[in-house]
Design a protein around this motif. Structure first.
Motif, PDB file in Angstrom:
ATOM      1  N   TRP A 132     -19.590  -8.617   0.673  1.00  0.00           N
ATOM      2  CA  TRP A 132     -19.235  -7.206   0.889  1.00  0.00           C
ATOM      3  C   TRP A 132     -17.724  -7.073   1.019  1.00  0.00           C
ATOM      4  O   TRP A 132     -17.087  -7.955   1.583  1.00  0.00           O
ATOM      5  N   PRO A 133     -17.110  -6.021   0.507  1.00  0.00           N
ATOM      6  CA  PRO A 133     -17.662  -4.839  -0.153  1.00  0.00           C
ATOM      7  C   PRO A 133     -17.717  -4.921  -1.678  1.00  0.00           C
ATOM      8  O   PRO A 133     -17.623  -3.900  -2.350  1.00  0.00           O
ATOM      9  N   HIS A 134     -17.845  -6.142  -2.204  1.00  0.00           N
ATOM     10  CA  HIS A 134     -18.134  -6.346  -3.628  1.00  0.00           C
ATOM     11  C   HIS A 134     -16.999  -5.834  -4.528  1.00  0.00           C
ATOM     12  O   HIS A 134     -17.227  -5.101  -5.501  1.00  0.00           O
ATOM     13  N   VAL A 135     -15.777  -6.253  -4.205  1.00  0.00           N
ATOM     14  CA  VAL A 135     -14.629  -5.821  -5.006  1.00  0.00           C
ATOM     15  C   VAL A 135     -14.669  -6.484  -6.381  1.00  0.00           C
ATOM     16  O   VAL A 135     -15.310  -7.516  -6.594  1.00  0.00           O
ATOM     17  N   ASN A 136     -13.974  -5.854  -7.304  1.00  0.00           N
ATOM     18  CA  ASN A 136     -13.867  -6.342  -8.692  1.00  0.00           C
ATOM     19  C   ASN A 136     -15.210  -6.374  -9.414  1.00  0.00           C
ATOM     20  O   ASN A 136     -15.377  -7.110 -10.389  1.00  0.00           O
TER      21      ASN A 136
ATOM     22  N   GLY B 109      -8.399  -2.339   5.263  1.00  0.00           N
ATOM     23  CA  GLY B 109      -8.037  -1.174   6.033  1.00  0.00           C
ATOM     24  C   GLY B 109      -8.371  -1.317   7.503  1.00  0.00           C
ATOM     25  O   GLY B 109      -8.678  -2.415   7.981  1.00  0.00           O
ATOM     26  N   PRO B 110      -8.308  -0.167   8.239  1.00  0.00           N
ATOM     27  CA  PRO B 110      -8.015   1.162   7.694  1.00  0.00           C
ATOM     28  C   PRO B 110      -6.592   1.236   7.129  1.00  0.00           C
ATOM     29  O   PRO B 110      -5.655   0.711   7.728  1.00  0.00           O
ATOM     30  N   PHE B 111      -6.457   1.894   5.986  1.00  0.00           N
ATOM     31  CA  PHE B 111      -5.179   1.917   5.293  1.00  0.00           C
ATOM     32  C   PHE B 111      -4.099   2.631   6.093  1.00  0.00           C
ATOM     33  O   PHE B 111      -2.911   2.411   5.874  1.00  0.00           O
TER      34      PHE B 111
ATOM     35  N   GLU C  41     -11.285   1.421   0.725  1.00  0.00           N
ATOM     36  CA  GLU C  41     -11.167   1.169   2.150  1.00  0.00           C
ATOM     37  C   GLU C  41     -12.510   0.690   2.694  1.00  0.00           C
ATOM     38  O   GLU C  41     -13.552   1.312   2.453  1.00  0.00           O
ATOM     39  N   ALA C  42     -12.495  -0.424   3.411  1.00  0.00           N
ATOM     40  CA  ALA C  42     -13.721  -1.020   3.969  1.00  0.00           C
ATOM     41  C   ALA C  42     -13.336  -1.770   5.241  1.00  0.00           C
ATOM     42  O   ALA C  42     -13.246  -2.994   5.252  1.00  0.00           O
ATOM     43  N   PRO C  43     -13.092  -1.041   6.332  1.00  0.00           N
ATOM     44  CA  PRO C  43     -12.566  -1.665   7.543  1.00  0.00           C
ATOM     45  C   PRO C  43     -13.621  -2.402   8.357  1.00  0.00           C
ATOM     46  O   PRO C  43     -14.822  -2.338   8.070  1.00  0.00           O
TER      47      PRO C  43
END
Length: 301
Positions: free
Chosen positions: A253-257, A40-42, A57-59
């Protein structure tokens, strides 16, 4: 043109911890988070509908706040399959960072030479290939070789995302790569095998080649418990001691999945800081990433 969602999609997992605690041991000046992502930002960079997962969202501005809080002056932003081949968020972050960031791209055979030159000029210094089932599985190795051949003259490194026995299967291919190589997340072994299991033995053998590196990241993914991730310490410590000049660290970061509780990034910094001597940590956080990612002089924000 790739279609994008018109409204914010529902994320696949929880968001990162909003207010992580400060590490008990602040990283040295010039420290680098060598593996992180942005989303993002989306409103500016919508997610494509052909993405492999849906992140929160993690810009870049949130990443910058995190690094200022934790004590990191530099970072390597790895482009994510959550954005497919749309590298606009990464390129925007590289421009915003003014030398604070380096980037890692995802390329396909159809990626144009013009795009590769543009990425290189922006601060991209590597290409990543994932061999993970949930991210598309094993790519065609002939196509991978073709892409590596296109970026090798630029001095780019090759990041390999592979898990467990996959590293053993990929050993000969990895050894054949002439560009510098980094193995992500300690090759994601089953930590119950211990530091002398087949995966870790293979990884140390690869490190002995001299131009292969490893990221001591992903403790939160490898651990069968939670902070302080002590069950991962024997593996990470063995790698740190085996090749202190070729280890890197990243927060991821942001630790997806991740579908369990989100880790506190302060805990992750404390985990890795508790494994090494002052000299080892300076190499891990400062000297090694400066060399591997070819950072120039740090430009004040």
């Amino acid at each position: 043109m790739t279609k994008v969602d018109s409204i914010p999609p529902t994320p696949d997992g929880p968001p990162p911890v909003t207010h992580p605690r400060k590490p008990a041991r602040r990283p040295p000046s010039g420290a680098c988070d060598s593996h992180c992502h942005i989303y993002g930002p989306f409103s500016r960079f919508p997610l494509p509908d052909n993405r492999s997962f849906t992140p929160n969202e993690a810009p870049e501005i949130a990443l910058r706040r995190l690094h200022d809080h934790l004590g990191f002056d530099r970072a390597v932003i790895v482009h994510s399959q959550g954005y497919g081949l749309d590298h606009r968020p990464l390129l925007d972050a590289l421009a915003t960072g003014r030398g604070r960031y380096r980037g890692v791209a995802l390329l396909r055979p159809e990626t144009s030479a013009e795009d590769i030159r543009r990425y290189d000029a922006a601060g991209v210094c590597g290409v990543r290939f994932s061999f993970m089932a949930h991210l598309g599985g094993k790519p065609d190795l002939d196509k991978v070789r073709g892409i590596i051949g296109r970026v090798e003259p630029l001095g780019w490194h090759v990041a390999i995302h592979v898990a467990g026995e996959g590293l053993v299967e990929m050993r000969d291919f990895i050894r054949s790569i002439r560009a510098p190589v980094v193995i992500d997340h300690m090759a994601r072994p089953d930590i119950s095998e211990g530091p002398d299991g087949p995966v870790m033995t293979t990884l140390r053998t690869l490190l002995d080649k001299g131009d292969i590196w490893v990221k001591l990241s992903g403790a939160e993914r490898l651990s069968k418990g939670a902070a302080p991730f002590s069950d991962v310490a024997p593996i990470a410590t063995r790698l740190l001691n085996h090749a202190p000049e070729r280890v890197l660290w990243g927060s991821d970061w942001p630790h997806v999945n991740l579908h369990g509780p989100m880790p506190d990034d302060g805990d992750l910094v404390d985990f890795i800081s508790g494994l090494g001597t002052r000299e080892q940590l300076r190499r891990l956080f400062v000297d090694n990433p400066a060399e591997f990612f070819r950072f120039g002089a740090l430009v004040p924000a």
